[in-house]
Write a protein that holds these residues in place. Structure first.
Motif, mmCIF file in Angstrom:
data_model
loop_
_atom_site.group_PDB
_atom_site.id
_atom_site.type_symbol
_atom_site.label_atom_id
_atom_site.label_comp_id
_atom_site.label_asym_id
_atom_site.label_seq_id
_atom_site.Cartn_x
_atom_site.Cartn_y
_atom_site.Cartn_z
ATOM 1 N N LEU A 151 0.539 -0.755 0.021
ATOM 2 C CA LEU A 151 -0.110 -0.299 0.014
ATOM 3 C C LEU A 151 0.788 1.215 -0.138
ATOM 4 O O LEU A 151 0.875 2.075 -0.923
ATOM 5 N N ALA A 152 2.393 1.369 0.448
ATOM 6 C CA ALA A 152 2.490 2.439 0.532
ATOM 7 C C ALA A 152 3.174 2.661 -0.731
ATOM 8 O O ALA A 152 4.012 4.145 -1.320
ATOM 9 N N ARG A 153 3.481 1.703 -1.764
ATOM 10 C CA ARG A 153 3.941 2.058 -2.825
ATOM 11 C C ARG A 153 2.546 2.232 -4.065
ATOM 12 O O ARG A 153 3.392 3.217 -4.446
ATOM 13 N N LEU A 154 1.277 1.916 -3.398
ATOM 14 C CA LEU A 154 0.584 2.733 -4.275
ATOM 15 C C LEU A 154 0.133 4.115 -4.252
ATOM 16 O O LEU A 154 -0.706 4.383 -4.408
ATOM 17 N N LYS A 155 0.391 4.508 -2.414
ATOM 18 C CA LYS A 155 0.064 5.580 -2.264
ATOM 19 C C LYS A 155 -0.680 7.242 -3.041
ATOM 20 O O LYS A 155 -1.476 7.075 -2.830
ATOM 21 N N MET A 156 0.629 7.303 -3.366
ATOM 22 C CA MET A 156 1.014 8.015 -3.849
ATOM 23 C C MET A 156 0.991 8.035 -5.589
ATOM 24 O O MET A 156 0.863 8.818 -6.668
ATOM 25 N N SER A 157 1.000 6.824 -5.945
ATOM 26 C CA SER A 157 0.028 6.711 -7.177
ATOM 27 C C SER A 157 -1.541 7.149 -7.830
ATOM 28 O O SER A 157 -2.451 7.539 -7.013
ATOM 29 N N SER B 182 -9.179 2.689 2.877
ATOM 30 C CA SER B 182 -9.505 4.269 2.710
ATOM 31 C C SER B 182 -8.442 4.613 1.954
ATOM 32 O O SER B 182 -9.038 5.909 1.064
ATOM 33 N N LEU B 183 -7.853 4.172 1.110
ATOM 34 C CA LEU B 183 -7.207 4.414 -0.294
ATOM 35 C C LEU B 183 -7.455 4.293 -1.645
ATOM 36 O O LEU B 183 -7.174 4.600 -2.536
ATOM 37 N N GLY B 184 -8.626 3.624 -1.305
ATOM 38 C CA GLY B 184 -9.517 3.456 -2.561
ATOM 39 C C GLY B 184 -8.925 1.999 -3.289
ATOM 40 O O GLY B 184 -8.662 1.443 -4.725
ATOM 41 N N VAL B 185 -7.559 1.733 -2.493
ATOM 42 C CA VAL B 185 -7.188 0.023 -3.151
ATOM 43 C C VAL B 185 -7.922 -1.065 -2.942
ATOM 44 O O VAL B 185 -8.083 -1.765 -2.070
ATOM 45 N N SER C 92 -7.018 3.055 -11.472
ATOM 46 C CA SER C 92 -7.358 1.826 -10.284
ATOM 47 C C SER C 92 -5.878 1.239 -10.089
ATOM 48 O O SER C 92 -4.661 1.369 -11.020
ATOM 49 N N ARG C 93 -6.306 1.164 -8.880
ATOM 50 C CA ARG C 93 -4.945 0.254 -7.924
ATOM 51 C C ARG C 93 -5.105 -0.882 -7.235
ATOM 52 O O ARG C 93 -6.029 -1.338 -6.462
ATOM 53 N N VAL C 94 -4.767 -1.550 -7.130
ATOM 54 C CA VAL C 94 -4.795 -3.688 -6.738
ATOM 55 C C VAL C 94 -2.953 -4.033 -6.052
ATOM 56 O O VAL C 94 -2.011 -3.582 -6.343
ATOM 57 N N VAL C 95 -4.095 -4.539 -5.652
ATOM 58 C CA VAL C 95 -2.450 -5.133 -4.423
ATOM 59 C C VAL C 95 -3.442 -6.371 -4.280
ATOM 60 O O VAL C 95 -4.860 -7.568 -4.824
ATOM 61 N N ILE C 96 -2.465 -7.869 -5.749
ATOM 62 C CA ILE C 96 -3.000 -9.347 -5.300
ATOM 63 C C ILE C 96 -1.846 -9.614 -4.298
ATOM 64 O O ILE C 96 -0.656 -9.223 -4.506
ATOM 65 N N LEU C 97 -2.579 -10.487 -2.998
ATOM 66 C CA LEU C 97 -1.920 -10.735 -2.225
ATOM 67 C C LEU C 97 -1.807 -12.274 -1.810
ATOM 68 O O LEU C 97 -2.661 -13.416 -2.307
ATOM 69 N N LEU C 98 -1.123 -13.147 -2.348
ATOM 70 C CA LEU C 98 -0.398 -14.360 -2.298
ATOM 71 C C LEU C 98 0.579 -14.932 -1.124
ATOM 72 O O LEU C 98 1.232 -14.981 -0.516
ATOM 73 N N THR C 99 -0.377 -15.994 -0.088
ATOM 74 C CA THR C 99 0.134 -16.657 1.245
ATOM 75 C C THR C 99 -0.144 -17.696 0.999
ATOM 76 O O THR C 99 -1.290 -18.342 0.715
#
Length: 367
Positions: free
Chosen positions: A210-216, A247-250, A220-227
């Motif tokens: 999210l820190a990397r997408l904050k200033m984008s 809150s960031l719309g991600v 459309s902003r997306v995170v794909i989390l794999l665990t």
């Protein structure tokens, strides 16, 4: 109006060409009506006279005039060369790939029967020392599928963050997919370093992405989390990180990998000889993923939760995400015209000049 590669801006000018056959008919009529009288002492000798080349080619002068008229009419119709120009407007998607590189990602539980049989006949000790088994692990399959996913994107910025006991950025958002793939390929080195440490910081891994997408400023902003595990090392709880993403719309897609139960292929060591061989062991309840947390993360952010127990399911998941997060491309096309009437005017003017020169020199008429 288009004729071949030419576009005519004023095609109505071609109606003037209807006068061409009328002018030809008028010329023929006047030639037939024209009579000349000359006094000659011997009519028989005059009849035997052969017409000269000048007489035979005398009709070329009015032909030049008509050709000039045709050229002027074509020029009046304004021939143009149309060149289509396209501009592509792209609303790209910024995607952060949050990848679990904890030691448990080296588990061999997503093998096909063929792959398991292949490994079973290979020397376990050599496979372990060379690290070749990683390509058959959860992380190895994840790397392959994510690489395919990156290869399908064309106008998006993609970044990679990794997390195990702690989280860190491996590659910021970039369109240099070649470098990103090289960094992704080296992710198993991180997992080897954490092999004895199965702690997983899912919340911190999400916060790092999210820190990397904050200033984008992408649409459309997306995170794909794999665990493949449960959060047991985060400073920021996963659900709290999901609230930050909201809150960031991600949007966050969560992917859990690994079997829920059953046996997995594993290395075993003879306590007396120290020899490494293949064996099987049961999957313990502690090794499973925390589906409730991953579902909560996806639900809060408008994403989806997926579960993959083999490579085929993982490929299907990333293909679906690829379809859901398509880049919007708008193509604007218009035609730019280049005027082409100048050559026709020039040719027409040269024909008129040639007609005047011939009419007053070689084909001059004396009444």
């Amino acid at each position: 109006m288009d004729i071949g590669a030419l576009h005519f801006q004023n095609p109505e000018a071609f109606w003037l060409l209807l006068f061409v056959p009328l002018l030809v008919a008028l010329y023929v009529y006047r030639q037939q009506r024209r009579k000349s009288t000359i006094k000659f002492p011997a009519l028989a000798i005059a009849k035997k006279a052969v017409p000269s080349r000048r007489v035979r080619f005398r009709h070329i002068v009015p032909a030049f005039r008509l050709a000039a008229l045709v050229c002027f009419v074509v020029a009046l119709a304004r021939p143009q060369n149309a060149m289509e120009v396209e501009y592509t407007s792209t609303d790209g998607v910024d995607i952060m790939l949050a990848l679990d590189v904890s030691g448990s990602m080296g588990t061999l539980d997503m093998l096909t029967r063929t792959e398991q049989a292949k490994l079973g006949v290979m020397n376990a000790e050599k496979i372990l020392k060379r690290g070749e088994y990683w390509k058959y692990s959860r992380l190895g399959y994840a790397q392959d599928v994510i690489a395919e996913f990156i290869g399908k994107r064309h106008s998006d910025r993609i970044g990679l963050s990794a997390f195990g006991a702690r989280s860190f950025t491996q590659c910021p958002l970039t369109m240099d997919y070649g470098s990103l793939l090289e960094i992704l390929k080296a992710s198993d080195d991180l997992a080897r370093d954490t092999l004895v440490n199965n702690r997983t910081a899912i919340g911190d891994g999400l916060m790092n992405a999210l820190a990397r997408l904050k200033m984008s400023d992408a649409k459309s902003r997306v995170v794909i989390l794999l665990t493949d595990g449960r959060d047991n090392a985060s400073v920021v709880p996963p659900v709290r990180a999901a609230e930050v993403a909201k809150s960031l719309g991600v949007k966050v897609y969560t992917v859990g990998v690994g079997k829920k139960s059953g046996k997995i292929l594993a290395f075993q060591q003879n306590p007396w000889t120290g020899e490494i061989s293949w064996g099987e062991r049961d999957i313990t309840p502690e090794e499973g993923i925390d589906e409730d947390v991953l579902k909560a993360i996806a639900s809060k952010t408008g994403g989806r939760f997926y579960r993959a127990e083999n490579k085929a399911e993982l490929e299907k998941i990333y293909s679906e995400i690829d379809e859901l997060e398509k880049t919007e491309i708008e193509t604007i096309a218009y035609a730019r015209y280049a005027e082409k009437f100048y050559p026709w005017l020039l040719v027409g003017a040269l024909l008129i000049l040639l007609e005047l020169i011939l009419a007053n020199t070689r084909f001059v008429r004396i009444p």
